[in-house]
Design a protein around this motif. Structure first.
Motif, mmCIF file in Angstrom:
data_model
loop_
_atom_site.group_PDB
_atom_site.id
_atom_site.type_symbol
_atom_site.label_atom_id
_atom_site.label_comp_id
_atom_site.label_asym_id
_atom_site.label_seq_id
_atom_site.Cartn_x
_atom_site.Cartn_y
_atom_site.Cartn_z
ATOM 1 N N GLU A 73 0.726 -1.350 -0.265
ATOM 2 C CA GLU A 73 0.027 0.350 -0.170
ATOM 3 C C GLU A 73 0.221 1.470 0.298
ATOM 4 N N ALA A 74 1.840 1.019 -0.722
ATOM 5 C CA ALA A 74 2.365 2.350 -0.799
ATOM 6 C C ALA A 74 2.419 3.689 -1.729
ATOM 7 N N LEU A 75 1.640 3.087 -2.216
ATOM 8 C CA LEU A 75 0.993 4.352 -3.556
ATOM 9 C C LEU A 75 -0.531 4.770 -3.472
ATOM 10 N N PRO A 76 -0.352 5.985 -2.754
ATOM 11 C CA PRO A 76 -1.777 6.083 -2.773
ATOM 12 C C PRO A 76 -2.145 6.370 -3.822
ATOM 13 N N PRO A 77 -4.150 6.841 -3.739
ATOM 14 C CA PRO A 77 -4.952 7.534 -5.033
ATOM 15 C C PRO A 77 -4.853 8.559 -5.577
ATOM 16 N N LEU A 78 -4.690 8.322 -6.770
ATOM 17 C CA LEU A 78 -4.446 10.171 -7.480
ATOM 18 C C LEU A 78 -5.447 11.334 -6.548
ATOM 19 N N SER A 91 0.199 -1.744 -3.982
ATOM 20 C CA SER A 91 1.240 -2.202 -3.207
ATOM 21 C C SER A 91 1.841 -1.777 -4.499
ATOM 22 N N ALA A 92 3.331 -1.668 -4.385
ATOM 23 C CA ALA A 92 4.444 -2.074 -6.003
ATOM 24 C C ALA A 92 4.586 -3.133 -6.349
ATOM 25 N N LEU A 93 4.174 -4.169 -5.659
ATOM 26 C CA LEU A 93 3.501 -5.608 -5.738
ATOM 27 C C LEU A 93 2.742 -5.622 -5.407
#
Length: 281
Positions: A73-78, A91-93
């Motif tokens: 969950e390292a990338l938040p929504p736009l 998640s990045a993976l």
């Protein structure tokens, strides 16, 4: 300056081959990263078999999300100003489920890009394909396969734009033409592919990331959050970008992956076009 001819100052070094891109960095003893990607638009990940890849010469490690929990969950929504977007952090993976073709499932680290690519090709991933939403109109119909099972629809946000009295303008028009236009899939194609490198300095507990990005401060913010570092402990350098056209504006999983691997390994890590494009077997 309006209406005046402006002399470009950067052309000479580009035209004479003196541009400096991420791929031109002289990072001695850097490890190289290749990404294993999903060939499916939607599928359960049943298992990842990395035994054959780990046995190859030059392969330093194979990692999934279970090995790199800081990427969860390292990338938040736009963020769209004034628009409510459904909360979701990518998640990045991938974690047990892939949601688009090309999603990163695992990464291979090796001592050169070719061995990294060989390692990625040797990783065996077993998938259980699921129905996929591939048409935007059908994707919003009731009963369409949902990208996120806990959502009641595939609509993440609704944006409405309006200016003036449209209906009144149409009623006064001498001619009103109605057309339905369908555009094919397209993408920007910059000369330099996306690339990223990172170096972890254990002495100062700081990270230097080089990325072919149009948004270095966004990359710094996301890397610092994922690795729980102070902002001033993360430096992001964007060398010559080689074109972006907006595609190098977002923060991508690979930037977080390479930064994480650099800190964990204590050495420089980088992606290269040869390694990064390695498909999943």
């Amino acid at each position: 300056m309006i209406g005046r001819r402006t002399k470009r100052r950067e052309d000479v070094r580009f035209l004479t081959g003196r541009g400096r891109y991420v791929g031109d960095l002289a990072l001695d003893h850097a490890a190289h990263v290749a990404v294993v990607r999903s060939p499916h638009a939607h599928a359960h990940i049943l298992r990842v078999d990395a035994g054959a890849a780990r046995a190859l010469p030059g392969v330093l490690g194979v990692f999934t999300l279970a090995d790199l929990p800081e990427l969860r969950e390292a990338l938040p929504p736009l963020v769209v100003p004034g628009v409510a977007v459904k909360p979701y952090r990518q998640s990045a993976l991938a974690d047990h489920l892939v949601r688009f073709a090309g999603e990163a499932v695992a990464v291979v680290v090796a001592d050169d890009p070719y061995r990294a690519a060989d390692g990625a090709a040797a990783v065996g991933v077993a998938y259980e394909p699921l129905p996929a939403a591939v048409d935007p109109e059908r994707a919003v119909e009731p009963g369409a396969p949902r990208v996120h099972a806990d959502w009641d629809t595939n609509v993440a946000a609704t944006v409405t734009l309006g200016m003036g009295d449209v209906e009144a303008a149409l009623s006064r028009a001498a001619l009103v033409v109605t057309r339905r236009v369908r555009c094919g899939r397209l993408t920007a194609l910059p000369l330099e592919a996306r690339a990223v490198a990172a170096w972890w300095d254990a002495t100062t507990a700081s990270l230097h990331v080089w990325s072919s990005t149009q948004m270095p401060y966004g990359v710094r913010q996301r890397v610092a959050e994922a690795l729980e570092l102070r902002l001033d402990a993360v430096r992001v350098t964007a060398p010559d970008v080689g074109g972006g056209f907006g595609t190098k504006g977002p923060v991508y999983p690979e930037e977080l992956i390479v930064a994480t691997l650099a800190r964990r390994s204590g050495r420089r890590s980088s992606t290269t076009p040869a390694a990064r494009s390695s498909p999943a077997p």
